[in-house]
Design a protein around this motif. Structure first.
Motif, PDB file in Angstrom:
ATOM      1  N   LEU A   1      49.125  55.732  77.241  1.00  0.00           N
ATOM      2  CA  LEU A   1      48.100  56.636  76.720  1.00  0.00           C
ATOM      3  C   LEU A   1      47.462  57.462  77.829  1.00  0.00           C
ATOM      4  CD1 LEU A   1      46.374  54.272  74.148  1.00  0.00           C
ATOM      5  CD2 LEU A   1      47.889  56.186  73.635  1.00  0.00           C
ATOM      6  N   SER A   2      47.565  57.005  79.073  1.00  0.00           N
ATOM      7  CA  SER A   2      47.010  57.754  80.204  1.00  0.00           C
ATOM      8  C   SER A   2      48.004  58.768  80.777  1.00  0.00           C
ATOM      9  CB  SER A   2      46.561  56.789  81.305  1.00  0.00           C
ATOM     10  OG  SER A   2      45.477  56.004  80.851  1.00  0.00           O
ATOM     11  N   VAL A   3      49.229  58.765  80.241  1.00  0.00           N
ATOM     12  CA  VAL A   3      50.266  59.721  80.665  1.00  0.00           C
ATOM     13  C   VAL A   3      50.852  60.310  79.384  1.00  0.00           C
ATOM     14  CG1 VAL A   3      52.274  60.049  82.179  1.00  0.00           C
ATOM     15  CG2 VAL A   3      50.742  58.104  82.567  1.00  0.00           C
ATOM     16  N   PRO A   4      50.031  61.028  78.628  1.00  0.00           N
ATOM     17  CA  PRO A   4      50.446  61.397  77.268  1.00  0.00           C
ATOM     18  C   PRO A   4      51.648  62.329  77.258  1.00  0.00           C
ATOM     19  CG  PRO A   4      48.381  62.478  77.875  1.00  0.00           C
ATOM     20  CD  PRO A   4      48.677  61.473  78.942  1.00  0.00           C
ATOM     21  N   GLY A   5      52.495  62.090  76.257  1.00  0.00           N
ATOM     22  CA  GLY A   5      53.617  62.994  76.030  1.00  0.00           C
ATOM     23  C   GLY A   5      54.818  62.742  76.912  1.00  0.00           C
ATOM     24  N   MET A   6      54.818  61.655  77.666  1.00  0.00           N
ATOM     25  CA  MET A   6      55.926  61.409  78.584  1.00  0.00           C
ATOM     26  C   MET A   6      56.472  59.995  78.412  1.00  0.00           C
ATOM     27  SD  MET A   6      54.816  63.542  81.964  1.00  0.00           S
ATOM     28  CE  MET A   6      56.537  63.995  82.243  1.00  0.00           C
ATOM     29  N   ARG A   7      57.705  59.825  78.919  1.00  0.00           N
ATOM     30  CA  ARG A   7      58.370  58.529  78.926  1.00  0.00           C
ATOM     31  C   ARG A   7      59.126  58.373  80.238  1.00  0.00           C
ATOM     32  NH1 ARG A   7      55.941  57.781  74.984  1.00  0.00           N
ATOM     33  NH2 ARG A   7      56.532  56.980  72.947  1.00  0.00           N
ATOM     34  N   GLY A   8      59.242  57.127  80.681  1.00  0.00           N
ATOM     35  CA  GLY A   8      60.039  56.861  81.863  1.00  0.00           C
ATOM     36  C   GLY A   8      60.678  55.493  81.773  1.00  0.00           C
ATOM     37  N   ARG A   9      61.799  55.349  82.491  1.00  0.00           N
ATOM     38  CA  ARG A   9      62.490  54.049  82.502  1.00  0.00           C
ATOM     39  C   ARG A   9      61.939  53.212  83.658  1.00  0.00           C
ATOM     40  NH1 ARG A   9      66.914  53.151  79.338  1.00  0.00           N
ATOM     41  NH2 ARG A   9      67.745  51.563  80.719  1.00  0.00           N
ATOM     42  N   VAL A  10      61.448  52.033  83.303  1.00  0.00           N
ATOM     43  CA  VAL A  10      60.714  51.205  84.259  1.00  0.00           C
ATOM     44  C   VAL A  10      61.362  49.821  84.336  1.00  0.00           C
ATOM     45  CG1 VAL A  10      58.458  50.242  84.835  1.00  0.00           C
ATOM     46  CG2 VAL A  10      58.611  52.413  83.574  1.00  0.00           C
ATOM     47  N   PRO A  11      61.639  49.349  85.558  1.00  0.00           N
ATOM     48  CA  PRO A  11      62.130  47.977  85.690  1.00  0.00           C
ATOM     49  C   PRO A  11      60.988  46.973  85.545  1.00  0.00           C
ATOM     50  CG  PRO A  11      61.928  48.975  87.861  1.00  0.00           C
ATOM     51  CD  PRO A  11      61.538  50.037  86.854  1.00  0.00           C
ATOM     52  N   ARG A  12      61.248  45.934  84.767  1.00  0.00           N
ATOM     53  CA  ARG A  12      60.250  44.863  84.583  1.00  0.00           C
ATOM     54  C   ARG A  12      60.949  43.520  84.606  1.00  0.00           C
ATOM     55  NH1 ARG A  12      55.207  47.239  85.196  1.00  0.00           N
ATOM     56  NH2 ARG A  12      54.958  48.974  83.742  1.00  0.00           N
ATOM     57  N   HIS A  13      60.203  42.491  84.936  1.00  0.00           N
ATOM     58  CA  HIS A  13      60.740  41.137  84.818  1.00  0.00           C
ATOM     59  C   HIS A  13      61.065  40.849  83.356  1.00  0.00           C
ATOM     60  CE1 HIS A  13      60.079  39.871  88.928  1.00  0.00           C
ATOM     61  NE2 HIS A  13      58.932  40.524  88.903  1.00  0.00           N
ATOM     62  N   VAL A  14      62.219  40.243  83.157  1.00  0.00           N
ATOM     63  CA  VAL A  14      62.670  39.950  81.788  1.00  0.00           C
ATOM     64  C   VAL A  14      61.819  38.858  81.150  1.00  0.00           C
ATOM     65  CG1 VAL A  14      64.596  39.027  80.444  1.00  0.00           C
ATOM     66  CG2 VAL A  14      65.024  40.697  82.252  1.00  0.00           C
ATOM     67  N   ALA A  15      61.417  37.886  81.955  1.00  0.00           N
ATOM     68  CA  ALA A  15      60.670  36.746  81.420  1.00  0.00           C
ATOM     69  C   ALA A  15      59.550  36.381  82.378  1.00  0.00           C
ATOM     70  CB  ALA A  15      61.597  35.547  81.219  1.00  0.00           C
ATOM     71  N   LEU A  16      58.421  36.049  81.819  1.00  0.00           N
ATOM     72  CA  LEU A  16      57.290  35.652  82.661  1.00  0.00           C
ATOM     73  C   LEU A  16      56.332  34.753  81.889  1.00  0.00           C
ATOM     74  CD1 LEU A  16      54.602  37.370  81.638  1.00  0.00           C
ATOM     75  CD2 LEU A  16      55.751  39.198  82.835  1.00  0.00           C
ATOM     76  N   ARG A  17      55.518  34.069  82.682  1.00  0.00           N
ATOM     77  CA  ARG A  17      54.418  33.281  82.138  1.00  0.00           C
ATOM     78  C   ARG A  17      53.131  34.058  82.377  1.00  0.00           C
ATOM     79  NH1 ARG A  17      52.576  27.430  84.737  1.00  0.00           N
ATOM     80  NH2 ARG A  17      50.989  26.879  83.177  1.00  0.00           N
ATOM     81  N   TYR A  18      52.295  34.153  81.362  1.00  0.00           N
ATOM     82  CA  TYR A  18      50.976  34.734  81.612  1.00  0.00           C
ATOM     83  C   TYR A  18      49.879  33.779  81.222  1.00  0.00           C
ATOM     84  CZ  TYR A  18      50.799  36.733  76.742  1.00  0.00           C
ATOM     85  OH  TYR A  18      50.802  36.967  75.386  1.00  0.00           O
ATOM     86  N   GLN A  19      48.888  33.763  82.100  1.00  0.00           N
ATOM     87  CA  GLN A  19      47.729  32.911  81.912  1.00  0.00           C
ATOM     88  C   GLN A  19      46.470  33.765  82.010  1.00  0.00           C
ATOM     89  OE1 GLN A  19      49.573  30.566  85.165  1.00  0.00           O
ATOM     90  NE2 GLN A  19      48.559  28.829  84.181  1.00  0.00           N
ATOM     91  N   GLY A  20      45.419  33.314  81.365  1.00  0.00           N
ATOM     92  CA  GLY A  20      44.156  34.026  81.405  1.00  0.00           C
ATOM     93  C   GLY A  20      43.260  33.447  80.331  1.00  0.00           C
ATOM     94  N   PHE A  21      42.400  34.305  79.804  1.00  0.00           N
ATOM     95  CA  PHE A  21      41.411  33.841  78.840  1.00  0.00           C
ATOM     96  C   PHE A  21      41.331  34.816  77.676  1.00  0.00           C
ATOM     97  CE2 PHE A  21      40.390  32.271  82.987  1.00  0.00           C
ATOM     98  CZ  PHE A  21      40.153  30.928  82.758  1.00  0.00           C
ATOM     99  N   ASP A  22      41.024  34.264  76.497  1.00  0.00           N
ATOM    100  CA  ASP A  22      40.869  35.135  75.330  1.00  0.00           C
ATOM    101  C   ASP A  22      39.423  35.616  75.222  1.00  0.00           C
ATOM    102  OD1 ASP A  22      39.346  33.113  74.161  1.00  0.00           O
ATOM    103  OD2 ASP A  22      40.924  32.493  72.757  1.00  0.00           O
ATOM    104  N   ALA A  23      39.110  36.278  74.120  1.00  0.00           N
ATOM    105  CA  ALA A  23      37.788  36.885  73.968  1.00  0.00           C
ATOM    106  C   ALA A  23      36.666  35.858  73.955  1.00  0.00           C
ATOM    107  CB  ALA A  23      37.752  37.713  72.685  1.00  0.00           C
ATOM    108  N   ALA A  24      36.996  34.623  73.577  1.00  0.00           N
ATOM    109  CA  ALA A  24      35.992  33.562  73.530  1.00  0.00           C
ATOM    110  C   ALA A  24      35.945  32.754  74.819  1.00  0.00           C
ATOM    111  CB  ALA A  24      36.278  32.635  72.345  1.00  0.00           C
TER     112      ALA A  24
END
Ligand code: NI
Length: 177
Positions: A101-124
């Motif tokens: 949304l910060s680069v409107p109207g465009m697309r690019g091919r981006v390398p990303r890790h296929v699998a990952l673990r994410y940790q953090g906290f929810d709204a509560a």
């Protein structure tokens, strides 16, 4: 409730690392989450990070429903992720198209890790700990990058694979995300 303006690439606030949330019970955090959700839904985004609306806190959210660009992608439930920590589950990378949304109207091919673990906290303030792959993993990496001041064009390896959405995908009427 408020739909907030989304900052665009070039605004220095998108390049500034975000700070951790300390007070999970604050009115300000609750209001931020409402505004982010309203903004993400209003713009049909797959995700949004707080710095995109000018708030320098480590808060992202995402949700993926059926997506014509990723017909085989799994859906991702609406998730608020605060103070995230990502751990790749392998060295495997995969390139695919992204928008922002910060680069409107465009697309690019981006390398990303296929699998990952994410940790953090929810709204509560409750812990989140998920291991994911594919498009879910891609969305999380894209959003968490925003918290480190990284926009997806910075990660494109071959800038020939960066362009205007309507030119790359004519007639598909794709949304920004
Ligand atoms: Ni983005």
């Amino acid at each position: 409730m408020a739909v907030r303006p989304v900052l665009k690439m070039g605004d220095p606030r998108l390049l500034t690392p975000a700070q951790p949330v300390v007070d999970f019970a604050s009115v300000e955090l609750a209001q931020l989450l409402v505004d982010m959700r309203d903004t993400m839904y209003a713009l049909n985004g797959a995700g949004l990070a707080a710095p995109q609306i000018g708030v320098g806190l480590q808060v992202v959210m995402f949700e993926v429903n059926a997506n014509p660009r990723y017909p085989d992608a799994e859906t991702v439930p609406f998730t608020v992720l605060i103070n995230p920590v990502l751990t790749p589950l392998s060295d495997a990378l995969e390139e695919d198209w992204e928008g922002c949304l910060s680069v409107p109207g465009m697309r690019g091919r981006v390398p990303r890790h296929v699998a990952l673990r994410y940790q953090g906290f929810d709204a509560a303030g409750q812990p989140i700990d998920r291991s994911v792959s594919g498009f879910h993993a891609r969305v999380v990496q894209h959003e968490v990058d925003h918290l480190q001041g990284i926009l997806y064009p910075m990660r494109i390896r071959d800038l020939r694979h960066f362009g205007y959405t309507e030119t790359l995908f004519p007639g598909q009427n794709l949304q920004d995300d």
